[in-house]
Structure formats: structure tokens, C-alpha cells
Design a protein around this motif. Structure first.
Motif, short mmCIF file in Angstrom:
data_model
loop_
_atom_site.label_atom_id
_atom_site.label_comp_id
_atom_site.label_asym_id
_atom_site.label_seq_id
_atom_site.Cartn_x
_atom_site.Cartn_y
_atom_site.Cartn_z
N VAL A 61 -4.55 -7.48 -3.08
CA VAL A 61 -3.63 -6.75 -3.75
C VAL A 61 -2.99 -5.79 -2.98
CG1 VAL A 61 -3.76 -4.66 -5.61
CG2 VAL A 61 -4.94 -6.76 -5.87
N LEU A 62 -3.65 -5.06 -1.86
CA LEU A 62 -3.20 -4.15 -0.93
C LEU A 62 -1.97 -5.08 -0.07
CD1 LEU A 62 -6.16 -2.57 0.32
CD2 LEU A 62 -4.42 -1.41 -1.10
N LEU B 14 -19.24 -2.59 -1.56
CA LEU B 14 -18.59 -3.75 -2.22
C LEU B 14 -18.65 -5.07 -1.71
CD1 LEU B 14 -14.92 -2.00 -2.04
CD2 LEU B 14 -16.42 -2.16 -4.39
N ASP B 15 -19.25 -6.16 -2.72
CA ASP B 15 -19.33 -7.22 -2.23
C ASP B 15 -18.02 -7.97 -1.45
OD1 ASP B 15 -21.63 -7.39 -3.33
OD2 ASP B 15 -21.20 -8.89 -4.90
N HIS B 16 -18.32 -8.70 -0.67
CA HIS B 16 -17.20 -9.21 0.41
C HIS B 16 -16.10 -10.23 -0.58
CE1 HIS B 16 -15.72 -11.36 3.70
NE2 HIS B 16 -15.60 -12.85 2.80
N GLU B 17 -16.45 -10.94 -1.38
CA GLU B 17 -15.25 -11.37 -2.38
C GLU B 17 -14.56 -10.48 -3.25
OE1 GLU B 17 -18.69 -14.22 -1.31
OE2 GLU B 17 -18.62 -12.23 -2.56
N GLU B 18 -15.12 -9.22 -3.51
CA GLU B 18 -14.06 -8.24 -4.15
C GLU B 18 -13.20 -7.73 -3.03
OE1 GLU B 18 -12.60 -5.79 -6.93
OE2 GLU B 18 -13.55 -7.69 -6.99
N VAL B 19 -13.90 -7.43 -1.83
CA VAL B 19 -13.15 -6.97 -0.67
C VAL B 19 -11.98 -7.76 -0.52
CG1 VAL B 19 -13.23 -6.37 1.69
CG2 VAL B 19 -15.09 -5.62 0.42
N VAL B 20 -12.21 -9.04 -0.36
CA VAL B 20 -11.12 -9.94 -0.10
C VAL B 20 -9.97 -9.93 -1.21
CG1 VAL B 20 -10.49 -12.49 0.13
CG2 VAL B 20 -12.53 -11.62 1.30
N ARG B 21 -10.42 -10.00 -2.49
CA ARG B 21 -9.41 -9.82 -3.64
C ARG B 21 -8.64 -8.32 -3.49
NH1 ARG B 21 -8.41 -7.39 -8.30
NH2 ARG B 21 -10.21 -6.02 -8.17
N ARG B 22 -9.26 -7.51 -3.17
CA ARG B 22 -8.81 -6.25 -2.98
C ARG B 22 -7.65 -5.99 -2.08
NH1 ARG B 22 -13.11 -1.36 -5.09
NH2 ARG B 22 -13.45 -2.44 -6.92
N SER C 153 5.53 -5.20 -0.06
CA SER C 153 6.61 -4.85 -0.93
C SER C 153 7.52 -3.55 -0.40
CB SER C 153 6.19 -4.17 -2.58
OG SER C 153 5.70 -3.04 -2.32
N ILE C 154 6.82 -2.78 0.56
CA ILE C 154 7.44 -1.51 1.27
C ILE C 154 7.89 -1.90 2.75
CG2 ILE C 154 6.74 0.14 -0.23
CD1 ILE C 154 4.57 0.62 2.06
N GLY C 155 7.70 -3.46 3.12
CA GLY C 155 8.17 -3.66 4.44
C GLY C 155 6.97 -3.70 5.38
N MET C 156 5.80 -3.69 5.05
CA MET C 156 4.71 -3.64 6.03
C MET C 156 4.10 -5.01 5.92
SD MET C 156 4.61 -0.54 7.26
CE MET C 156 2.96 -0.38 7.71
N GLY C 157 4.29 -5.73 7.13
CA GLY C 157 3.75 -7.31 7.19
C GLY C 157 2.32 -7.19 7.69
N ARG C 158 1.72 -8.31 7.20
CA ARG C 158 0.19 -8.52 7.61
C ARG C 158 -0.43 -7.34 7.40
NH1 ARG C 158 -0.89 -11.11 12.68
NH2 ARG C 158 -0.09 -9.10 13.58
N SER C 159 -0.53 -6.71 6.36
CA SER C 159 -1.46 -5.44 5.71
C SER C 159 -1.38 -4.50 7.05
CB SER C 159 -2.72 -6.04 5.69
OG SER C 159 -2.89 -6.74 4.53
N GLY C 160 -0.01 -3.93 7.36
CA GLY C 160 0.04 -2.98 8.46
C GLY C 160 -0.03 -3.45 9.81
#
Length: 192
Positions: free
Chosen positions: A166-167, A155-163, A173-180
């Protein structure tokens, strides 16, 4: 990034194919592959593998293992040509880089294989580049060696950043801060 002149794409591709074949023909390769894939119980990164659409560990582990091998072979080929470990840290896609971590966790086994094959396995987290882009140097070397890389994992870097954005929203939304990287769950209170 190193100021070393990068070797020609075709030279890297040829060396990477030779290196990959050598690793796969090593007598301990089967054990290395099994150990790397067994590492799956610890594959809990929230921002590496999950950027793959409809990620499924059981279905994706084996093909991603092949991509990790190819990435490490490309790095080893650049290192062989330049002797520069910084130059060898070519751009790798995030999910592929994540798989290389599972592979590198088999340190003793992989070190023995690399020594018998006469290759330098390059990876240093503070120098890695996960800013892979189609059309860049890594992509060109990969295509020359094995054809077009699977877009599912490369995956291109920009797409990873976008995804990752989303994550992050889903995790929040389930209480996991800073992407886990943090949460406020009190396990003692949750058990009561």
C-alpha cells in the motif's frame, strides 16, 4: 538460522524480565531513553514505522521505545541461554525492529549500560529476522514475560508485506520509486 536448540519459553521470559529491569535501573537509562527518542529527527525510514496504522511519531515513539527494549531483552535472554548470536536473532516485528535501530544508534551509552548489566545486546542487520508472527517463539516468550504484545506494533510479517505494498503505491504516485529508495527530483530545477 542457527541450529541451536532454543531455550524454554519460561526461561527466556524470566531472563528477559530480569534483563529489562536491570537496564531500566541503570543510572544512565534516562539519558539513553532521551537520546533514543531524540533520534526522531532522523527517523525517515519509508517502510518501517509507516507500516503502523495512522503512525504519529510524537504519540508512538514512547510506547514503541518500550517495545524495542522488550525485543532487545528477549534477544539478550536467548543469547544468555545459548551463547549463540544467530539463535538470539529471534523474529521481531518490523516497527519494533526499526525502533531498536534508533536505540542502537546510541552505541557508546548503550554499550556502557549493557556492560554494567552484564548482558549481550544482539543485533546484526544481515542476520535479523523481521518475520514475526503471532503464535511463534518470540510471541510466546513475550507473552510469558509481559502479557500480550500490542498488536499496533507487533504486526505479523504477512500484514507488514501487505502494508508495504500500500505504501509503495502511494510513494510511487508522488514520484518516490522503490518505496523511497530513489526518485528523479532535480532540486536545482525545482528551485528555479
Amino acid at each position: 538460522m542457527s541450529q541451536v536448540k532454543m531455550p524454554a519459553v519460561d526461561a527466556v521470559a524470566g531472563a528477559a524480565k530480569r534483563i529489562l529491569d536491570s537496564i531500566k535501573n541503570d543510572p544512565e537509562f534516562g539519558a539513553f531513553r532521551a537520546a533514543s527518542l531524540e533520534y526522531s529527527e532522523d527517523w525517515q525510514c519509508f517502510t518501517g514505522f509507516p507500516v503502523v496504522a495512522r503512525w504519529n511519531l510524537e504519540a508512538d515513539a514512547a510506547p514503541l521505545f518500550e517495545e524495542g527494549l522488550r525485543a532487545l531483552a528477549l534477544k539478550a535472554a536467548v543469547y544468555e541461554a545459548t551463547g549463540d548470536d544467530q539463535a538470539a536473532e529471534v523474529a521481531i516485528a518490523v516497527p519494533v525492529d526499526e525502533m531498536t535501530h534508533a536505540m542502537l544508534a546510541q552505541a557508546q551509552l548503550f554499550a556502557r549500560i549493557a556492560a554494567r548489566c552484564g548482558v549481550g545486546i544482539i543485533h546484526q542487520t544481515d542476520q535479523e529476522h523481521t518475520d514475526y508472527r503471532a503464535g511463534g517463539y518470540t510471541h510466546d516468550c513475550y507473552r510469558a514475560a509481559w502479557g500480550e504484545p500490542p498488536a499496533r506494533y507487533w504486526l505479523d510479517h504477512e500484514e507488514v508485506v501487505r502494508r508495504r505494498g500500500v505504501l509503495a503505491e502511494r510513494y510511487e504516485s508522488i514520484g518516490m520509486g522503490r518505496s523511497g529508495r530513489e526518485h528523479s527530483i532535480d532540486f536545482a530545477a525545482a528551485a528555479a
